[in-house]
Design a protein around this motif. Structure first.
Motif, PDB file in Angstrom:
ATOM      1  N   HIS A  78      40.616  41.779  51.082  1.00 24.80           N
ATOM      2  CA  HIS A  78      40.520  40.753  50.044  1.00 24.80           C
ATOM      3  C   HIS A  78      41.562  39.653  50.271  1.00 24.80           C
ATOM      4  O   HIS A  78      41.258  38.457  50.133  1.00 24.80           O
ATOM      5  CB  HIS A  78      40.716  41.388  48.669  1.00 24.80           C
ATOM      6  CG  HIS A  78      39.479  42.039  48.121  1.00 24.80           C
ATOM      7  ND1 HIS A  78      38.350  41.330  47.816  1.00 24.80           N
ATOM      8  CD2 HIS A  78      39.200  43.342  47.837  1.00 24.80           C
ATOM      9  CE1 HIS A  78      37.419  42.157  47.346  1.00 24.80           C
ATOM     10  NE2 HIS A  78      37.911  43.385  47.355  1.00 24.80           N
ATOM     11  N   SER A  79      42.797  40.039  50.611  1.00 27.80           N
ATOM     12  CA  SER A  79      43.855  39.044  50.823  1.00 27.80           C
ATOM     13  C   SER A  79      43.516  38.129  51.993  1.00 27.80           C
ATOM     14  O   SER A  79      43.723  36.909  51.925  1.00 27.80           O
ATOM     15  CB  SER A  79      45.196  39.748  51.076  1.00 27.80           C
ATOM     16  OG  SER A  79      45.558  40.565  49.988  1.00 27.80           O
TER      17      SER A  79
ATOM     18  N   ASP B  24      42.372  39.058  37.810  1.00 28.42           N
ATOM     19  CA  ASP B  24      43.009  38.101  38.701  1.00 28.42           C
ATOM     20  C   ASP B  24      44.335  38.623  39.229  1.00 28.42           C
ATOM     21  O   ASP B  24      44.758  38.182  40.268  1.00 28.42           O
ATOM     22  CB  ASP B  24      43.259  36.779  37.964  1.00 28.42           C
ATOM     23  CG  ASP B  24      41.949  36.061  37.652  1.00 28.42           C
ATOM     24  OD1 ASP B  24      40.976  36.349  38.366  1.00 28.42           O
ATOM     25  OD2 ASP B  24      41.919  35.279  36.707  1.00 28.42           O
TER      26      ASP B  24
ATOM     27  N   ARG C 269      35.216  34.030  45.907  1.00 28.72           N
ATOM     28  CA  ARG C 269      35.752  34.202  47.258  1.00 28.72           C
ATOM     29  C   ARG C 269      35.412  35.554  47.865  1.00 28.72           C
ATOM     30  O   ARG C 269      35.866  35.876  48.962  1.00 28.72           O
ATOM     31  CB  ARG C 269      37.269  34.011  47.237  1.00 28.72           C
ATOM     32  CG  ARG C 269      37.676  32.576  46.894  1.00 28.72           C
ATOM     33  CD  ARG C 269      39.169  32.393  46.865  1.00 28.72           C
ATOM     34  NE  ARG C 269      39.529  31.002  46.566  1.00 28.72           N
ATOM     35  CZ  ARG C 269      40.765  30.568  46.399  1.00 28.72           C
ATOM     36  NH1 ARG C 269      41.778  31.418  46.493  1.00 28.72           N
ATOM     37  NH2 ARG C 269      41.008  29.297  46.133  1.00 28.72           N
ATOM     38  N   SER C 270      34.646  36.345  47.155  1.00 32.47           N
ATOM     39  CA  SER C 270      34.181  37.604  47.730  1.00 32.47           C
ATOM     40  C   SER C 270      32.999  37.320  48.640  1.00 32.47           C
ATOM     41  O   SER C 270      32.174  36.447  48.363  1.00 32.47           O
ATOM     42  CB  SER C 270      33.775  38.572  46.622  1.00 32.47           C
ATOM     43  OG  SER C 270      33.219  39.740  47.163  1.00 32.47           O
TER      44      SER C 270
ATOM     45  N   GLU D 246      40.509  35.815  50.927  1.00 35.74           N
ATOM     46  CA  GLU D 246      40.918  34.832  49.918  1.00 35.74           C
ATOM     47  C   GLU D 246      41.824  33.772  50.526  1.00 35.74           C
ATOM     48  O   GLU D 246      41.732  32.584  50.181  1.00 35.74           O
ATOM     49  CB  GLU D 246      41.609  35.544  48.764  1.00 35.74           C
ATOM     50  CG  GLU D 246      40.654  36.373  47.912  1.00 35.74           C
ATOM     51  CD  GLU D 246      41.385  37.186  46.862  1.00 35.74           C
ATOM     52  OE1 GLU D 246      42.620  37.036  46.772  1.00 35.74           O
ATOM     53  OE2 GLU D 246      40.722  37.946  46.140  1.00 35.74           O
TER      54      GLU D 246
ATOM     55  N   GLN E 120      33.465  36.534  41.332  1.00 32.49           N
ATOM     56  CA  GLN E 120      34.425  36.475  42.434  1.00 32.49           C
ATOM     57  C   GLN E 120      33.895  35.523  43.508  1.00 32.49           C
ATOM     58  O   GLN E 120      33.278  35.972  44.474  1.00 32.49           O
ATOM     59  CB  GLN E 120      34.660  37.864  43.024  1.00 32.49           C
ATOM     60  CG  GLN E 120      35.188  38.891  42.040  1.00 32.49           C
ATOM     61  CD  GLN E 120      35.518  40.205  42.710  1.00 32.49           C
ATOM     62  OE1 GLN E 120      36.465  40.317  43.465  1.00 32.49           O
ATOM     63  NE2 GLN E 120      34.723  41.219  42.418  1.00 32.49           N
TER      64      GLN E 120
END
Length: 458
Positions: free
Chosen positions: A181-182, A458, A263-264, A185, A261
């Motif tokens: 995820h990091s 978040d 950005r997923s 994103e 989400q």
């Protein structure tokens, strides 16, 4: 970043040799947080212990010990009465004993550090210093572990390793999902800010590469770990995990998920799918049925007599160690913002704390104030509160030690004579269940904002 961390760690290592060496080294090092340098030091200790355990599995070490005068299986230069059995210093039992000593050390540190709230606690000195003494304690514990009678030590400790290794795989899953995820994103944010095609191409290339490796991996597993007349369990595992990877990829791009989400996307799903592919390979590599579990040597050189031993390093063990090392280093330097990924609390395995790295930084001295002459460049950022839960951190390292112990011994179990290792069906299920939990964990990060709309994720 790597160079800065290496220099900070070098400053800590110099403190093992005395105050003069510490001052000389620290004066040449860049400033860094004490919480970061301390975590890196514990990671270095764990990796050094792993290297020693790997050396005990070296094929030629047994023959080398035959030339040592005080070994009972040597050329008998010394009288028999003052020789010792050096065969106990090699093989999987040596790995068990070395890892037992490291587990005891980290477990002791976890107990000592229970309830520490800030760097002003008297126990802070134990956590952040005395590195030479800590190394000597581990060495003494390892030497003492070799005097534990064999008896039921190996089978019993193997089950401790199995459970601890499984728990550390769960920790790896959390770190992996956090990393995926990091990563996504960060790159999506850079693309949105700059509108540069380079970031878009990077996202696309990384996603395609991960999926290509995953598909290739599953294809090779179907080819070499199954055959038409059998291996039903392998076929089920492979088919089921392949379906799960496809399903979670579809879920990651559903409109409802994208709305919550934005950005997923497929990059996270591709990273998770690639890790599931590795876990599936790792599980099938422990399959007791040799007709459904060809060794790498048999695949590369079919028809030849490839002798294998339970303690030989194979490709699966090497990949497992690399992933383990990445997880240890990631957990040692990862900075989270304000909530825990692992403990569900304010105190993260690693959390940022203290002043900014820019501008004037306090230099750690005896009173915590700035010093000019040869001051330590590792500055205390935990006076008002710890940057991570110290006891929890050491507990994770206990699990990491058990995981590396099982990886070095291929997750095999000792046989009745305690001389060799055999394939272990329990390890197959441990790793396979881990792959399913990996999919479940990532799926939950996708659907949780939809299932719990009133909660802030978040």
């Amino acid at each position: 970043m790597g160079a800065v961390l290496a220099l900070c760690t070098a400053g800590q290592l110099a403190c093992c040799c005395g105050s003069a060496a510490c001052s000389l080294c620290c004066s040449a090092c860049p400033s860094c947080k004490s919480s970061t340098s301390t975590r890196i030091m514990y990671g270095v200790i764990l990796i050094l212990g792993t290297i020693v355990a790997c050396i005990t599995l070296s094929p030629g070490l047994q023959e080398t010990l035959a030339n040592v005068p005080f070994c009972s299986n040597s050329t008998r230069i010394l009288p028999k009465e003052i020789t010792i059995d050096c065969s106990a210093a090699v093989g999987y039992l040596a790995v068990y004993r070395i890892c037992f000593a490291m587990c005891c050390f980290f477990a002791l540190m976890a107990v000592i550090m229970v309830g520490v709230k800030s760097g002003k606690d008297p126990r802070a000195g134990i956590q952040n210093g005395f590195w030479g003494i800590k190394i000597l304690i581990i060495i003494a514990a390892a030497v003492g572990a070799f005097f534990i009678p064999e008896g039921s030590f190996a089978p019993t400790w193997m089950w401790f390793g199995m459970i601890g290794g499984f728990l550390f795989i769960l920790v790896q899953l959390v770190l992996l999902v956090d990393f995926a995820h990091s990563w996504a994103e960060d790159w999506v944010a850079r693309y949105e800010e700059t509108e540069s095609r380079a970031w878009y191409c990077g996202l696309f290339t990384a996603t395609i590469l991960c999926y290509a490796l995953a598909v290739t991996g599953f294809t090779l597993l179907f080819v070499f770990f199954t055959h038409a007349d059998g291996c039903g369990l392998n076929k089920f595992f492979l088919s089921f995990n392949l379906i799960l990877c496809f399903a979670v990829s579809v879920v990651s791009i559903l409109p409802a998920v994208q709305e919550r989400q934005p950005r997923s996307g497929l990059l996270q799903a591709s990273v998770v799918s690639l890790y599931v592919t590795y876990l599936t390979w790792s599980a099938l590599s422990n399959q007791p049925d040799r007709s459904c579990n060809p060794r790498l040597g048999e695949i590369l050189a079919p028809g030849q007599n490839n002798k294998t031993s339970g303690t030989n390093f194979d490709a699966e063990s090497i990949v497992g160690l690399l992933i383990w090392m990445g997880a240890v280093l990631y957990s040692s330097i990862r900075t989270a913002s304000n909530h825990s990924k692992l403990a569900m609390s304010e105190h993260v395995l690693v959390k940022d704390n203290g002043a900014s790295d820019s501008g004037h930084e306090p230099i750690v001295g005896d009173d915590g104030e700035d010093t000019e002459s040869g001051g330590h460049r590792v500055w205390n950022n935990e006076e008002d509160g710890v940057a991570y839960n110290w006891s929890f951190f050491h507990s994770i390292f206990v699990l990491a030690t058990l995981y590396v112990m099982m990886t070095l011994t291929n997750w095999f179990s000792p046989n009745s004579s305690l001389e060799t290792l055999n394939s272990n069906i329990a390890s197959v299920w441990v790793k396979m269940i881990s792959s399913w939990l990996c999919i479940a964990l990532y799926s939950w990060t996708l659907v949780a904002p939809i299932a719990l709309p009133d909660r802030d994720f978040d």
